[in-house]
Design an enzyme around this catalytic site. Structure first.
Site, PDB file in Angstrom:
ATOM      1  N   HIS A 179      32.319  -1.037  29.659  1.00  0.00           N
ATOM      2  CA  HIS A 179      32.932  -0.826  28.346  1.00  0.00           C
ATOM      3  C   HIS A 179      31.780  -0.796  27.329  1.00  0.00           C
ATOM      4  O   HIS A 179      30.775  -1.483  27.516  1.00  0.00           O
ATOM      5  CB  HIS A 179      33.860  -2.014  28.084  1.00  0.00           C
ATOM      6  CG  HIS A 179      34.706  -1.926  26.846  1.00  0.00           C
ATOM      7  ND1 HIS A 179      34.207  -2.149  25.584  1.00  0.00           N
ATOM      8  CD2 HIS A 179      36.022  -1.651  26.691  1.00  0.00           C
ATOM      9  CE1 HIS A 179      35.188  -2.021  24.701  1.00  0.00           C
ATOM     10  NE2 HIS A 179      36.296  -1.713  25.351  1.00  0.00           N
ATOM     11  N   ASP A 187      31.232  -9.632  31.939  1.00  0.00           N
ATOM     12  CA  ASP A 187      32.313  -9.202  31.057  1.00  0.00           C
ATOM     13  C   ASP A 187      33.626  -9.448  31.807  1.00  0.00           C
ATOM     14  O   ASP A 187      33.978  -8.713  32.724  1.00  0.00           O
ATOM     15  CB  ASP A 187      32.139  -7.722  30.719  1.00  0.00           C
ATOM     16  CG  ASP A 187      33.257  -7.192  29.832  1.00  0.00           C
ATOM     17  OD1 ASP A 187      34.277  -7.893  29.675  1.00  0.00           O
ATOM     18  OD2 ASP A 187      33.116  -6.071  29.312  1.00  0.00           O
ATOM     19  N   GLN A 234      38.785  -8.038  31.625  1.00  0.00           N
ATOM     20  CA  GLN A 234      39.895  -7.508  32.412  1.00  0.00           C
ATOM     21  C   GLN A 234      40.160  -8.344  33.659  1.00  0.00           C
ATOM     22  O   GLN A 234      41.034  -7.991  34.450  1.00  0.00           O
ATOM     23  CB  GLN A 234      39.617  -6.046  32.803  1.00  0.00           C
ATOM     24  CG  GLN A 234      39.493  -5.091  31.627  1.00  0.00           C
ATOM     25  CD  GLN A 234      40.817  -4.828  30.905  1.00  0.00           C
ATOM     26  OE1 GLN A 234      41.895  -5.130  31.419  1.00  0.00           O
ATOM     27  NE2 GLN A 234      40.739  -4.296  29.697  1.00  0.00           N
ATOM     28  N   LYS A 236      44.014 -10.075  25.012  1.00  0.00           N
ATOM     29  CA  LYS A 236      44.392  -9.406  26.258  1.00  0.00           C
ATOM     30  C   LYS A 236      45.055 -10.376  27.226  1.00  0.00           C
ATOM     31  O   LYS A 236      45.462  -9.988  28.325  1.00  0.00           O
ATOM     32  CB  LYS A 236      43.149  -8.807  26.929  1.00  0.00           C
ATOM     33  CG  LYS A 236      42.551  -7.637  26.178  1.00  0.00           C
ATOM     34  CD  LYS A 236      41.468  -6.970  26.997  1.00  0.00           C
ATOM     35  CE  LYS A 236      40.455  -6.256  26.141  1.00  0.00           C
ATOM     36  NZ  LYS A 236      40.852  -4.899  25.766  1.00  0.00           N
ATOM     37  N   CYS A 239      36.740   3.454  25.472  1.00  0.00           N
ATOM     38  CA  CYS A 239      35.446   2.809  25.208  1.00  0.00           C
ATOM     39  C   CYS A 239      34.544   2.822  26.434  1.00  0.00           C
ATOM     40  O   CYS A 239      33.798   1.861  26.667  1.00  0.00           O
ATOM     41  CB  CYS A 239      35.632   1.385  24.690  1.00  0.00           C
ATOM     42  SG  CYS A 239      36.541   1.292  23.158  1.00  0.00           S
TER      43      CYS A 239
HETATM   44  C1  LIG Z   1      36.067  -4.530  30.037  1.00  0.00           C
HETATM   45  C2  LIG Z   1      36.145  -4.775  28.580  1.00  0.00           C
HETATM   46  N1  LIG Z   1      35.079  -5.287  27.943  1.00  0.00           N
HETATM   47  C3  LIG Z   1      35.093  -5.548  26.611  1.00  0.00           C
HETATM   48  C4  LIG Z   1      36.207  -5.294  25.857  1.00  0.00           C
HETATM   49  C5  LIG Z   1      36.142  -5.602  24.387  1.00  0.00           C
HETATM   50  O1  LIG Z   1      37.038  -6.606  24.048  1.00  0.00           O
HETATM   51  P1  LIG Z   1      37.402  -6.837  22.517  1.00  0.00           P
HETATM   52  O2  LIG Z   1      37.826  -5.517  21.997  1.00  0.00           O
HETATM   53  O3  LIG Z   1      38.500  -7.809  22.524  1.00  0.00           O
HETATM   54  O4  LIG Z   1      36.170  -7.324  21.856  1.00  0.00           O
HETATM   55  C6  LIG Z   1      37.343  -4.748  26.474  1.00  0.00           C
HETATM   56  C7  LIG Z   1      38.585  -4.429  25.736  1.00  0.00           C
HETATM   57  O5  LIG Z   1      38.633  -3.707  24.766  1.00  0.00           O
HETATM   58  C8  LIG Z   1      37.308  -4.487  27.864  1.00  0.00           C
HETATM   59  O6  LIG Z   1      38.364  -3.969  28.492  1.00  0.00           O
END
Ligand SMILES: Cc1ncc(COP(=O)(O)O)c(C=O)c1O
Ligand SMILES: Cc1ncc(COP(=O)(O)O)c(C=O)c1O
Lengths: 155, 416, 416, 155
Positions: C131, C208, C211, C234, C372
């Site tokens: 991401h 990270d 998910q 999430k 993203c």
């Molecule tokens: C794998 C992953 N990393 C990072 C993020 C970023 O999370 P956030 O938007 O809550 O900062 C997300 C979700 O948008 C994600 O799915």
């Protein structure tokens, strides 16, 4: 006046906060025997304490401190100094552990006056989470300084 | 009107032991009217979704709510919606500016960011009455760039000492960051004079508006500041949300600090390009429910009217100051005429922590400590004070409950 | 059980036009059970105050709620409460690590931070399936320090290609940052293998977990990662809150990025000293109501059981994949066996934006775009996909509503 | 099927999205007269367009573009190219302004087919806030490119 307040500010605490045992000029480099010193600060309110602990040849502990803080923190340092003058190193470590436990009990245990002396009066503090740090400030400094003193004793 | 709107705040009915609650800690955080609380329920039950993404209906409703918030804030403080950047709190907003300048000074942001670049020949100016949030980031910036950190001192009366303004803010000054209203003294600073000096030397002006926006009419365009920061939670809004306001061209050339999703245009494995403001500074999922709730809060404030709120609080400030003056052994820090309803004081012979504890036992919620302003306290020769601070929901009874309790503090601790 | 708990989520009763709502966009953000929504009302009506400050009763209750959240999260993901740092979202959490290393590389944090220092001889490794939140901050770090950015490629099957793991992650590698589960492909990565390689070369591991934490049992201590990040929103929690988890000694030596109030010990006009973690990284007023609400969410998840949630979603993933396979002209990205209920696909002849729009008209909420993850999409030769992603509240009917609508997409747009 | 969907995806839009007018190889440096080119991207979905506008001696406009995106964005570029071949520079600037207004009307105004031609079919798009950017992408590129062409014309 709520009884909680009376339990928190027991007369013995108010007395100690005014006539403070051990509150004396620090010796710093001039300290004689095995000793240690520690500076602790409560970031929330800016309370601070600088404390020296010295172990003499006969195993007696002398505590000196200088600080600025609320009645709970000043009284606690005073009570600590009194207890240090009456107990051995092992005794003080035991008291420190028991006092620590008492402070985190949220009022569920009663301090044993036989062991804790005037420190038992702090049992009311444990019901005020925001004040526990005040009561423990000098004890954290003491444990640190005593530890240094013991280390230099062994060398 | 002010007596009626008090009913909108459910928490004010709380009983503290046997007393009713006199909440005089709004300088730390404000309480919330029912409509703001209800917005959370409404948002999460009817239109929660990720914004600026996805074509589905919930996402569209969430995005609308999110963007409507910028419009409400722009109506409140001036400027256009895209000048309103959401942050987690005012502290982040100030850091975004300081760290953005840091990054510009280290080559980020290219040509466009060169105007922000700082070096050892430059100076940053703050004041001695800053909250740590508007001091520590500038210290860090000074350390990182070699720039010199200077500050305007504070007088005994609790006002900025402007006698050396011209030598402190001089041709080397690239950033001039100061608070609109002191969170300890309540003093309202002369923004006009300070901005005028900054303009003479070409310094950027960063305004900490945390204690002004909630309590008085403020227009950043009229004040002609470059950046400004404030928090939602001090202005009837939720926790977890702050605002950075900036001039559009400056926002668009300041390098972003937090990077990630939703603030980029094109990303390859090697490199990324960033969007313009406000998205530029809004990496990742944003506090959308918080924005919705804050929008309700801003509308509430606008309906009551900031001018009226200001007058109401000045009246309460008068009650507090007059009452305190009658109690022996109390010293108020600062005595500015031009002030809000924030009063910090020292009780002779009783530590602030003990004062606060006693007041709490009487149902009075105040704040004790250094209020994140250690240098200011040091300047007044104390480490901690007790602070009473008002808001629109307070009334004269709150002040009287406080004054009655305060009069008992020294007797309780056996000090005369 | 799963059919019953669906009733806990009020938004799922929403009607979209004439259809009921099939919410398959939980990969972007999850919906909230009533108990989480109620926590906001309860918090703001009964115990709202600034935390870690002031002696008054409300402040004590607020502080308790705030700290209880760390305990709940530590119970969920392992470690001690003080290893749990609150951030605004997962993106901030990842940035706190990347920017902290950046600051360490520029001399901040003294001796203790030297272990984080990066230079041109070092490398940072990510993967091609990251991401943007776990890619862009590392690009920025590479630019700032001169370190080399490398990445593990992705196979056609949507798994990490480990054939060159030993040469990509080598003795120069100081940071190895990767996602636990892909937000596009649904693939669960082999954390054990990756961590083992990082340990061989002494690289820091940044996970990270956005998910994974909401969808399966995860224990950061068992996984032996150094830092991990995830978002509350999430995982049934509110917007405006994320978590950075770290090993204690690393957290305590990493230089903080955002500075200000409540994270300092002593502040003079010239300099400041910082607290240990978690406060070290929590400058300014924190998202306290959000922490209270997330605590409720975490307890809810724990009560249902992450193992059961994982199984439930795998079942739904099976329904989705089997159903999609029967519809002509649909290509699923990645085909990992070890996966969660996230499925991204391309519809031959219809752009993802149009697919999403059609599905929305049938009450199905999915996400369209690059999610993203532009580099990952580029690797699969597409710019945008449609993504359906499940959560514990979804059922087979949601999947069938989606499949029925999906089968109509190409006919609607006249593609065969 | 909801009537909103039918309004959004009118047949003329679907047709333009399939047989795209102006979707041709870009001339780049090989362009003859006063010209401009612009690359626009929709960060949300990754849609992009590269568009060239050229003004010939008789004031006619030629548009060429290449892009990747949803039916709305592709159809919009196609309609734009058609209109450009039928209108003067002033006419296109007027159409651009009217189209912009139409897109931000949230369905409150109806596009004038006399002026907007096939672009009037996009009125349904304005009810879908997430799709407005799709419809405007090529127009933003066109305005930028035309502006460059006009500038080089004056030089
Ligand atoms: C794998 C992953 N990393 C990072 C993020 C970023 O999370 P956030 O938007 O809550 O900062 C997300 C979700 O948008 C994600 O799915
Ligand atoms: C003057 C001033 N500046 C900055 C801040 C920081 O705001 P926050 O804690 O919401 O980031 C505060 C309040 O704490 C304040 O009163």
């Amino acid at each position: 006046m709520s009884t909680q307040m009376q339990q928190l500010y027991q007369q013995v605490i108010l007395d100690h906060s005014r006539s403070r045992i051990g509150n004396a000029a620090l010796l710093r480099e001039g300290a004689a025997g095995p000793h240690g010193s520690s500076h602790q600060i409560n970031p929330t309110c800016g309370d601070e304490i600088e404390l020296e602990a010295e172990i003499s040849d006969d195993g007696a502990i002398a505590v000196r401190w200088s600080g600025d803080g609320c009645s709970i923190s000043m009284a606690s340092a005073s009570v600590l100094s009194e207890l240090a003058s009456e107990n051995s190193v092992e005794g003080m470590l035991d008291i420190e552990a028991k006092f620590h436990e008492l402070m985190h009990s949220r009022g569920t245990i009663v301090g044993d006056e036989e062991i804790l002396g005037d420190a038992a009066a702090f049992s009311g503090v444990s019901k005020f989470p925001a004040r526990i740090k005040c009561a423990l400030l000098s004890w954290v400094a003491f444990k640190d300084a005593l530890n240094q003193a013991q280390t230099s004793l062994k060398e | 009107m002010f007596s009626r709107l008090r009913n909108d705040f459910p928490i004010l009915d709380t009983r503290v032991g046997e007393s009713s609650l006199s909440y005089l800690d709004s300088g730390a955080t404000s309480q919330k009217p029912q409509c703001v609380i209800d917005t959370f329920t409404e948002y999460y039950s009817q239109r929660n979704a990720a914004v600026h993404r996805g074509a589905h209906s919930l996402a569209v409703m969430a995005t609308d709510a999110f963007e409507a918030g910028r419009e409400a804030v722009a109506d409140l403080v001036g400027g256009a919606p895209e000048q309103v950047v959401w942050t987690k709190n005012a502290t982040e907003a100030l850091n975004v500016v300081a760290l953005g300048i840091d990054r510009a000074s280290h080559g980020f942001g290219g040509e466009a960011a060169q105007c922000f670049s700082l070096g050892p020949a430059d100076s940053i100016v703050v004041t001695e009455m800053e909250h740590h949030a508007n001091l520590v980031p500038w210290q860090q910036l000074a350390q990182s760039t070699g720039a010199q950190l200077r500050w305007l001192p504070v007088t005994d009366a609790g006002e900025l000492d402007l006698s050396d303004l011209e030598s402190i803010v001089d041709e080397t000054t690239k950033v001039f960051a100061f608070t609109h209203v002191s969170n300890v003294l309540g003093t309202i600073n002369p923004v006009d004079t300070l901005v005028a000096r900054a303009r003479q030397v070409g310094a950027l002006v960063v305004l900490d508006a945390c204690q002004s926006v909630p309590h008085m009419p403020v227009n950043f365009v009229d004040l002609d500041v470059d950046f400004a920061a404030f928090s939602a939670h001090k202005a009837l809004g939720p926790t977890g949300l702050g605002t950075l306001w900036g001039k559009t061209d400056l926002l668009n050339s300041l390098p972003p600090v937090l990077t990630g999703g939703s603030m980029i245009t094109t990303v390859t494995m090697e490199d990324s390009a960033f969007m313009d403001a406000p998205q530029r500074f809004e990496a990742g999922t944003q506090p959308v429910a918080e924005v919705a709730a804050f929008t309700t809060a801003v509308n509430y404030l606008a309906e009551v009217g900031l001018e009226k709120i200001f007058d109401h609080e000045r009246e309460l400030a008068g009650v507090l100051l007059d009452g305190i003056a009658k109690i022996p052994g109390i010293t108020v820090l600062g005595a500015a005429d031009n002030r809000i309803g924030t009063v910090a004081f020292d009780v002779d012979g009783v530590h602030a922590h003990d004062v606060g504890q006693y007041l709490d036992s009487q149902g009075v919620a105040v704040r004790v400590g250094h209020h994140c302003a250690q240098p200011l306290h040091r300047r007044f020769g104390v480490t901690a004070t007790t602070r009473a601070s008002t808001y629109l929901y307070n009334n004269t009874e709150d002040c009287e409950q406080f004054l009655a309790a305060l009069a008992e503090v020294r007797p309780f601790f056996g000090v005369q």
